[in-house]
Design an enzyme around this catalytic site. Structure first.
Site, short mmCIF file in Angstrom:
data_model
loop_
_atom_site.label_atom_id
_atom_site.label_comp_id
_atom_site.label_asym_id
_atom_site.label_seq_id
_atom_site.Cartn_x
_atom_site.Cartn_y
_atom_site.Cartn_z
N ASN A 39 0.83 -1.21 0.00
CA ASN A 39 0.00 0.00 0.00
C ASN A 39 0.86 1.26 0.00
O ASN A 39 0.59 2.22 -0.72
CB ASN A 39 -0.90 0.02 1.23
CG ASN A 39 -2.16 -0.81 1.07
OD1 ASN A 39 -2.41 -1.36 0.00
ND2 ASN A 39 -2.94 -0.90 2.12
N ARG A 99 -10.61 -4.08 -14.59
CA ARG A 99 -9.47 -4.92 -14.20
C ARG A 99 -9.88 -6.37 -14.34
O ARG A 99 -10.88 -6.78 -13.75
CB ARG A 99 -9.05 -4.65 -12.74
CG ARG A 99 -8.62 -3.21 -12.46
CD ARG A 99 -8.04 -3.12 -11.04
NE ARG A 99 -7.95 -1.74 -10.59
CZ ARG A 99 -6.95 -0.91 -10.86
NH1 ARG A 99 -5.95 -1.33 -11.61
NH2 ARG A 99 -6.93 0.32 -10.39
N ARG A 111 -5.19 2.22 -13.47
CA ARG A 111 -3.81 2.38 -12.99
C ARG A 111 -3.17 1.07 -12.56
O ARG A 111 -3.76 0.30 -11.82
CB ARG A 111 -3.76 3.39 -11.84
CG ARG A 111 -2.34 3.68 -11.38
CD ARG A 111 -2.31 4.73 -10.31
NE ARG A 111 -2.49 6.07 -10.86
CZ ARG A 111 -3.39 6.94 -10.41
NH1 ARG A 111 -4.21 6.60 -9.46
NH2 ARG A 111 -3.47 8.15 -10.93
N HIS A 164 -15.47 3.20 -15.26
CA HIS A 164 -15.27 2.41 -14.05
C HIS A 164 -16.49 1.55 -13.71
O HIS A 164 -16.45 0.73 -12.80
CB HIS A 164 -14.94 3.36 -12.89
CG HIS A 164 -14.50 2.70 -11.64
ND1 HIS A 164 -15.26 2.70 -10.49
CD2 HIS A 164 -13.37 2.01 -11.33
CE1 HIS A 164 -14.63 2.04 -9.53
NE2 HIS A 164 -13.48 1.61 -10.00
N ARG A 187 -14.24 2.05 4.17
CA ARG A 187 -13.05 1.23 4.36
C ARG A 187 -11.79 2.06 4.54
O ARG A 187 -11.01 1.83 5.45
CB ARG A 187 -12.85 0.30 3.15
CG ARG A 187 -11.67 -0.65 3.29
CD ARG A 187 -11.35 -1.33 1.97
NE ARG A 187 -10.59 -0.48 1.08
CZ ARG A 187 -10.64 -0.55 -0.25
NH1 ARG A 187 -11.44 -1.40 -0.83
NH2 ARG A 187 -9.92 0.26 -1.00
N HIS A 232 -15.18 -3.87 -0.45
CA HIS A 232 -15.15 -3.18 -1.75
C HIS A 232 -16.52 -2.75 -2.26
O HIS A 232 -16.62 -1.94 -3.18
CB HIS A 232 -14.48 -4.11 -2.78
CG HIS A 232 -14.07 -3.45 -4.05
ND1 HIS A 232 -14.72 -3.66 -5.24
CD2 HIS A 232 -13.07 -2.58 -4.32
CE1 HIS A 232 -14.14 -2.95 -6.19
NE2 HIS A 232 -13.14 -2.28 -5.65
#
Length: 717
Positions: free
Chosen positions: A52, A381, A411, A441, A570, A598
């Site tokens: 991270n 993704r 990214r 997205h 989160r 998520h």
């Protein structure tokens, strides 16, 4: 009222997003320090804090550096200018790194050894027999791969790749010269970083890191020199890039070009051993042009992400949380095909508690069904060997109209997505790269099927990516439906993406960047009006990040009007909770567990007529203003109850939840005397119970009443 509005927008009432993100990494680090968690899970959490932090530097710190270089002075949501943010970040990250290595050295290494696994920290500690093994390993496996590099008048300082681990050395010619020269070698990323030594006499397993093996044998790389000192170092470069999409004739080619530049961006962090030779450090600092604040002297091995590899070592299952197997979705546990089951009623999926297989099967069956005319899907993704991409290619081969939006600007997944885009184009799919200036997205799949009563549209909408690998690790929700109005909206979404035709209105979906912000703000303000009128007013929302100023100001206003607001956030949260006169009716929970939270969910009371939504967007400016996002309603009463239950269980979590305090810190809940609730474990048990009941009973579509399972007994111990 004017004074209240000033209070709601006062920068003093907001938290800087970067500092809030670092607080999230501290919460993960707290899991690594928690002795009640299995030892190898603690290793994993410590590894996550390291990865991270890498991304944080490459993107967020890099972006602030760019702003400083550009003399950008505009303050952020909390009133801080870029240079002020960098100073605070440097202080906080040094604290974080110090705590990371204190955790590693004092908490984890001793307990690992107690459990029969020793990490050899220094090659000097090796016994004679182990030294012979290591030297043999070096000559047979490592030496042929290495490229030693010296620096002198004919050989300039080498270009050092982003995130690469290297060993720098000061060397001296054996001919008696007193001059010190700089030399280095890159630790090859293609070789295992963890090398297991022969078993010790007492059966103890021992490992040593690759850089220690190389450092021990540095003399073999520079035969005509004496090694004065040698120390590992690692750099982080600016990996953030911007694209002028208006000027780019070929977006795919332009991104490929930018990806190459990522390896050579400005150095924004230098990690070295704490005991590094100061003469060596001076050379690195000068050649890499780094400030003192950007140098991290590390008390232990650099790059703790190697701990994730250790987590995968065989033979330590008793020190890990038992793996969970995602459960079948009850609505599909019959002999009917997927389209028949969706026609019976909307179907809610809750991952990873329930399997992602229905989503893969949806595309796979559509590819093979002769009645399916078209498949349209967005991909942000995807996994390395994506079965969904394979199914899309098969569909095109079977003569179906296949349109796929592949977001090239996701990214750190750019290269992967470029490869998939090329494969899909070769297979005959129509590949779209999205709208200029916007990331796509949203997570949506549309299947158009010819049936007896005409054309029917089947839609899957999700909160997470179409990635079968991360679907086992990320908590997400999805919805299958063939509701005609959602089908119409889905068609409009893809027409907008491929042909730039914006519909005048939407039936059910709220789509960013033009409509979603106003929809969310309108619903919050409606709850505010209800509270002022003495009507029931309640908001529950779950997301990854909350940092949009307009939304936060609306939440502050709602709180002051008496709306009860319960948030599950989160990571980043720029809102201050529980502040008297501002946000005393707002609570914020953050859950850090075995799965990565998520899903995005929104519940509004609406004066006794509740509404429930799920979607792909966080409440962030980038999601609401700079991305194509979708928020969709959950309208089936039984499914609404399930989604509300998800929110309530998470808000009741007192095992893995941290609660935001008025001073900006997060604290775990005092569990003494309480029945323990761990949301993720409870959802696992509920999914198992639902699948078990479905396997024993009738078609669940005919009994659509949701009864939550009892929480597992061990949670209440």
């Amino acid at each position: 009222m004017a004074d209240a509005e000033m209070m709601f927008t006062d920068p003093a009432n907001y938290v800087n997003r970067e500092l809030s993100w670092l607080e999230f990494d501290f919460r993960i680090l707290e899991e690594a320090r928690d002795r009640s968690i299995p030892l190898f899970e603690r290793l994993k959490f410590l590894s996550i804090t390291a990865s991270n932090l890498d991304e944080f530097f490459m993107v967020r710190v890099a972006s602030l550096k760019d702003q400083v270089h550009a003399k950008y002075k505009k303050p952020d949501i909390a009133g801080l200018r870029p240079e002020e943010q960098l100073a605070l970040i440097a202080k906080k990250t040094h604290q974080l790194v110090e705590l990371q290595y204190s955790t590693y050295n004092r908490s984890l290494l001793p307990v690992l050894r107690q459990q029969g696994l020793q990490i050899i920290c220094e090659h000097e500690e090796l016994s004679e027999g182990d030294g012979q093994f290591v030297d043999s390993y070096f000559h047979d496996n490592v030496y042929p791969v290495l490229t030693p590099m010296a620096v002198d008048s004919s050989r300039p300082f080498p270009l050092i790749r982003n995130k690469s681990l290297n060993i720098a050395a000061l060397v001296q010619k054996k001919d008696g010269s007193e001059d010190l020269e700089f030399a280095m070698v890159q630790v090859p990323s293609g070789l295992p970083r963890i090398v297991e030594l022969p078993e010790g006499p007492d059966g103890e397993r021992r490992v040593i890191l690759l850089e220690e093996i190389i450092e021990r044998n540095m003399k073999e790389l520079f035969l005509n020199y004496n090694i004065v000192s040698a120390h590992p170092f690692r750099i982080m470069r600016n990996a953030d890039f911007t694209l002028d999409e208006e000027e780019a004739e070929d977006l795919l080619a332009e991104i490929q070009k930018q990806l190459k530049k990522r390896q050579w961006g400005e150095v924004i962090r230098l990690e070295v051993e704490e005991k590094v030779d100061k003469r060596l450090l001076k050379i690195l600092k000068k050649e890499l042009a780094v400030d003192s604040d950007a140098i991290y002297e590390i008390s232990g091995p650099l790059d703790l992400t190697f701990l994730m590899k250790m987590y995968g070592m065989d033979g330590f299952d008793e020190l890990k949380t038992p793996p969970y197997t995602p459960q079948p979705v009850p609505e599909f546990m019959n002999g009917d095909d997927i389209f028949t089951n969706i026609r019976k009623g909307d179907i809610l999926l809750h991952h990873p508690y329930q399997t992602f297989d229905p989503v893969v099967n949806f595309v796979r069956q559509a590819a093979r069904d002769p009645e399916v005319l078209a498949i349209k899907q967005t991909l942000y993704r995807v996994s390395g060997h994506s079965p969904i991409v394979a199914a899309l290619a098969e569909a095109a081969d079977n003569g179906k109209q296949v349109s796929v939006l592949v977001e090239l600007k996701a990214r750190f997944d750019e290269e992967n997505n470029i490869n998939w885009a090329k494969k899909l184009e070769k297979a005959g799919c129509h590949v779209i790269y999205g709208l200029v200036g916007l990331k796509t997205h949203c997570k949506i799949t549309l299947v158009v099927r010819r049936e007896e009563d005409g054309i029917r549209r089947y839609v899957h909408l999700g909160t997470g990516n179409y990635n079968d690998s991360t679907a086992k690790l990320y908590t997400d929700c999805g919805l299958f439906t063939c509701h005609p109005q959602i089908g119409e909206d889905a068609t409009a979404v893809f027409n907008m993406l491929s042909g730039y035709s914006e519909p005048p209105a939407w039936n059910k979906l709220a789509v960013a960047p033009l409509w979603l912000r106003s929809k969310c703000v309108k619903m919050i303000r409606r709850e505010t009006a209800h509270a002022r009128a003495g009507k029931p007013a309640h908001i529950m929302a779950k997301m990854n990040s909350l940092c949009d100023k307009e939304v936060i100001a609306c939440l502050y206003e709602a709180s002051c009007a008496g709306v009860k607001i319960e948030l599950v956030v989160r990571g980043i949260c720029c809102l201050k909770a529980g502040v008297p006169g501002l946000s005393e009716n707002i609570s914020v929970h953050s859950i850090v567990g075995n799965f990565l939270e998520h899903a995005r969910i929104l519940y509004v009371e609406n004066d006794g007529s509740p509404e429930v939504y799920m979607g792909s967007a966080d409440w962030m400016p980038r999601n609401l203003d700079k991305r194509v996002e979708i928020m969709f309603p959950v309208e089936d009463p039984a499914l609404m109850e399930r989604v509300i239950h998800i929110l309530r269980v998470q808000l009741d979590d007192n095992v893995k939840a941290h609660v935001l305090q008025p001073d900006g810190t997060y604290e775990k809940i005092d569990k003494r005397g309480k029945v323990l609730v761990a949301a993720q474990e409870q959802f696992c048990q509920e999914a198992i119970a639902m699948a078990r009941e479905a396997s024993a009973g009738p078609d669940v579509h005919n009994t659509r009443v949701f009864v939550p399972a009892e929480p597992p007994e061990r949670l209440g111990e």
